[in-house]
Enzyme design. Structure first.
Site, PDB file in Angstrom:
ATOM      1  N   HIS A  60       0.839  -1.207   0.000  1.00  0.00           N
ATOM      2  CA  HIS A  60       0.000   0.000   0.000  1.00  0.00           C
ATOM      3  C   HIS A  60       0.873   1.257   0.000  1.00  0.00           C
ATOM      4  CE1 HIS A  60      -3.791   2.095   1.888  1.00  0.00           C
ATOM      5  NE2 HIS A  60      -3.103   2.938   1.155  1.00  0.00           N
ATOM      6  N   HIS A  62       1.390   5.261  -2.025  1.00  0.00           N
ATOM      7  CA  HIS A  62       0.878   6.298  -2.921  1.00  0.00           C
ATOM      8  C   HIS A  62       2.088   6.948  -3.581  1.00  0.00           C
ATOM      9  CE1 HIS A  62      -3.233   6.023  -1.300  1.00  0.00           C
ATOM     10  NE2 HIS A  62      -2.629   5.750  -0.156  1.00  0.00           N
ATOM     11  N   ARG A  64       1.817   9.006  -6.288  1.00  0.00           N
ATOM     12  CA  ARG A  64       1.386  10.350  -6.741  1.00  0.00           C
ATOM     13  C   ARG A  64       1.646  10.644  -8.207  1.00  0.00           C
ATOM     14  NH1 ARG A  64      -1.614  10.400  -2.387  1.00  0.00           N
ATOM     15  NH2 ARG A  64      -0.670  11.221  -0.489  1.00  0.00           N
ATOM     16  N   ASN A  94      -5.173   6.626  -6.608  1.00  0.00           N
ATOM     17  CA  ASN A  94      -5.716   7.982  -6.410  1.00  0.00           C
ATOM     18  C   ASN A  94      -4.752   9.066  -6.873  1.00  0.00           C
ATOM     19  OD1 ASN A  94      -3.961   7.513  -4.243  1.00  0.00           O
ATOM     20  ND2 ASN A  94      -5.159   8.688  -2.772  1.00  0.00           N
ATOM     21  N   ASP A 152      -8.995   3.276  -2.756  1.00  0.00           N
ATOM     22  CA  ASP A 152      -8.353   3.781  -1.538  1.00  0.00           C
ATOM     23  C   ASP A 152      -8.172   5.289  -1.559  1.00  0.00           C
ATOM     24  OD1 ASP A 152      -7.000   3.519   1.019  1.00  0.00           O
ATOM     25  OD2 ASP A 152      -5.276   4.236  -0.111  1.00  0.00           O
ATOM     26  N   HIS A 232      -5.170  -0.629   6.005  1.00  0.00           N
ATOM     27  CA  HIS A 232      -4.820   0.114   7.224  1.00  0.00           C
ATOM     28  C   HIS A 232      -5.819   0.006   8.382  1.00  0.00           C
ATOM     29  CE1 HIS A 232      -7.296   2.829   4.896  1.00  0.00           C
ATOM     30  NE2 HIS A 232      -6.302   3.372   4.218  1.00  0.00           N
ATOM     31  N   ASN A 278      -5.575   9.212   7.589  1.00  0.00           N
ATOM     32  CA  ASN A 278      -6.837   8.472   7.530  1.00  0.00           C
ATOM     33  C   ASN A 278      -6.564   6.980   7.354  1.00  0.00           C
ATOM     34  OD1 ASN A 278      -8.148  10.924   7.530  1.00  0.00           O
ATOM     35  ND2 ASN A 278      -8.405  10.973   5.304  1.00  0.00           N
ATOM     36  N   ASP A 305       1.279   2.492   3.726  1.00  0.00           N
ATOM     37  CA  ASP A 305       0.361   3.569   3.335  1.00  0.00           C
ATOM     38  C   ASP A 305       1.172   4.866   3.144  1.00  0.00           C
ATOM     39  OD1 ASP A 305      -1.827   5.117   2.708  1.00  0.00           O
ATOM     40  OD2 ASP A 305      -2.610   5.211   4.752  1.00  0.00           O
ATOM     41  N   HIS A 309       3.000  14.234   1.066  1.00  0.00           N
ATOM     42  CA  HIS A 309       2.410  15.551   0.831  1.00  0.00           C
ATOM     43  C   HIS A 309       3.526  16.579   0.913  1.00  0.00           C
ATOM     44  CE1 HIS A 309      -1.667  14.030   0.878  1.00  0.00           C
ATOM     45  NE2 HIS A 309      -1.448  13.412   2.025  1.00  0.00           N
TER      46      HIS A 309
HETATM   47  N1  LIG Z   1      -3.986   7.579   4.401  1.00  0.00           N
HETATM   48  C1  LIG Z   1      -4.138   8.853   4.139  1.00  0.00           C
HETATM   49  O1  LIG Z   1      -4.360   9.633   5.075  1.00  0.00           O
HETATM   50  N2  LIG Z   1      -4.047   9.361   2.900  1.00  0.00           N
HETATM   51  C2  LIG Z   1      -3.887   8.641   1.684  1.00  0.00           C
HETATM   52  C3  LIG Z   1      -5.121   7.963   1.245  1.00  0.00           C
HETATM   53  C4  LIG Z   1      -5.409   6.664   1.956  1.00  0.00           C
HETATM   54  O2  LIG Z   1      -4.559   5.775   2.061  1.00  0.00           O
HETATM   55  O3  LIG Z   1      -6.539   6.497   2.406  1.00  0.00           O
HETATM   56  C5  LIG Z   1      -3.417   9.626   0.611  1.00  0.00           C
HETATM   57  O4  LIG Z   1      -3.522   9.304  -0.576  1.00  0.00           O
HETATM   58  O5  LIG Z   1      -2.916  10.677   0.970  1.00  0.00           O
HETATM   59 ZN   LIG Z   2      -6.698   4.503   2.607  1.00  0.00          ZN
END
Ligand SMILES: NC(=O)N[C@@H](CC(=O)O)C(=O)O
Ligand SMILES: [Zn+2]
EC number: 3.5.2.3
Length: 425
Positions: A60, A62, A64, A94, A152, A232, A278, A305, A309
């Site tokens: 898991h 991200h 980006r 996402n 997600d 998560h 989250n 996860d 940012h």
């Molecule tokens: N976990 C998070 O707080 N943010 C994730 C999205 C996700 O995994 O739900 C994201 O894409 O920033």
């Molecule tokens: Zn998530």
């Protein structure tokens, strides 16, 4: 091309053994695992005092990319993963645009080839544009190379859509990864509902918002026979529900992340938006429940996860900052510090949750220390202490809640198909 790794303590996650052995990798595959192996090789690594495990698989992350590359891109994310000892990872859909059609899956696969060498497996959106309205073409996405479906970032509020997608995914034999938090109970809210939300005079995201959807998706897994994987997991009661559902024989698996067995909601009072994620950080009771779930195998996997940012975004006040924290470069160290050095779990059990199980959940031929498999290895010193310094991260992002932490356990080499893609300087 031959790579020989000598004198390491080889961690076998399936048999739970840790044995002093040498490993020979030839043309990308493990060909010999033996004690006192005498073999010619092009490259020899002396792993004395180090642990050698199957490469870590992070199910898991991200990355980006496309579209949000000011936060991270596939190249920097792949460098960060290599530094964290991760040899394979699955990335969420996402992005902008979302990965909801074969062309976008192909884009991720193409970019992945330009990275550090960490293998990247795309997860496709389960609904078009992650809007939770219309299902994507699961068959075409799988053919293009997507290994799972997930919206997600968003909860799938529409139970009928989830049911239809599960039926499809069941037929295609791919898992559906569920971000469980009922939108009506969490929208616009930044922290766990509890003592911290009350102190801050904020509406909170209640634990039940997660648990209701975990229950719903487990029941849909039972009804459809499809494989539901809960992302998560953050509450003790989610663990309880999943434990019961597994006992019933339902095809449900789940992951948690280092933050959920390490930090509580109180962290928000100290670190503000850096501790916003989250689902949110919960209570000490939940942390206990998560650790119990990891120990008894209810929680199959530890994923990061990794949610990068920008500094500017995270500098906003808590209620306006985006949710998420990065984890690729700290996940093994935090896990060893919290679970291994405290005597809660042994190395093979940890590696099973960071390599073998996530690999099995996603049907990847990874996560095992046996002859003929890809020579993907993580070599680490379980006892080396170091201080987390976000300024040194390979990730573009710095949003970790673990900056300045003294941790124990350091990645020394990351090897993919017999090639050293990272070596600690
Ligand atoms: N976990 C998070 O707080 N943010 C994730 C999205 C996700 O995994 O739900 C994201 O894409 O920033
Ligand atoms: Zn998530």
């Amino acid at each position: 091309m031959k790579l020989l790794i000598k004198n390491g303590r080889v961690v076998h996650p399936v048999t739970s053994a840790v044995i002093l052995q040498d490993i020979l990798i030839e043309d990308g595959k493990i060909v010999l695992i033996e004690r006192g192996l005498e073999a010619e090789a092009d490259q020899v690594i002396d792993a004395s005092g180090l642990a050698v495990s199957p490469g870590l698989v992070d199910m898991h992350v991200h990355l980006r990319d496309p579209g949000l590359t000011y936060k991270e891109d596939i190249i920097t994310g792949s460098n960060a993963a290599a530094r964290g000892g991760i040899t394979a990872m699955a990335c969420m859909a996402n992005t902008s645009p979302t990965v909801d059609c074969p062309e976008q899956v192909q884009y991720v696969l193409d970019r992945a080839n330009q990275g550090s060498g960490v293998q990247i497996f795309p997860i496709a959106a389960l609904s078009k544009g992650l809007r939770g309205e219309e299902p994507t073409d699961a068959d075409a996405l799988k053919k293009a190379g997507a290994i799972a479906l997930s919206d997600d970032g968003n909860n799938v509020d529409n139970a009928n859509l989830m049911r239809d997608v599960l039926i499809q995914a069941g037929q295609l034999d791919i898992p559906v990864l569920c971000h469980c938090e009922d939108t009506s109970m969490v929208e616009g809210r930044a922290v766990n509902e509890g003592s911290v939300s009350r102190q801050l005079w904020l509406e909170g995201r209640p634990a039940i918002a997660e648990e209701l959807v975990v229950m719903r998706d487990a029941m849909l897994a039972e009804e459809t026979g499809a494989h539901v994987h809960i992302c998560h997991v953050s509450t003790a009661r989610s663990v309880e529900i999943i434990r019961k559902m597994k006992k019933k024989g339902i095809h449900i698996t789940c992951e948690t992340c280092p933050q959920y067995f390490t930090l509580t909601e109180d962290e928000v009072l100290v670190q503000g938006s850096l501790a916003r994620v989250n689902p949110p950080l919960r209570t000490a009771q939940d942390v206990k429940g998560i650790i119990a779930g990891l120990k008894d195998g209810t929680i199959d996997a530890i994923a990061t996860d990794h949610a990068p940012h920008s500094a500017e975004e995270k500098a906003r006040p808590l209620v306006r900052a985006p949710s998420g924290m990065i984890g690729l470069e700290t996940s093994l160290a935090i896990t060893l510090t919290q679970l291994y050095h405290t005597g809660k779990m042994e190395l093979p059990e940890i590696i099973r949750r960071m390599s073998t199980n996530p690999s099995d959940i996603l049907h990847l031929p990874k996560g095992r220390m046996s002859l003929g498999v890809d020579g993907d290895l993580t070599i680490f010193d379980p006892n080396e202490e170091w201080t987390v310094d976000p300024e040194r991260f390979a990730s573009k992002a710095r949003n970790t809640p673990f900056g300045g932490w003294k941790v124990k356990g350091r990645v020394k080499y990351t090897i993919v198909k017999g090639r050293v893609i990272y070596r600690q300087a």
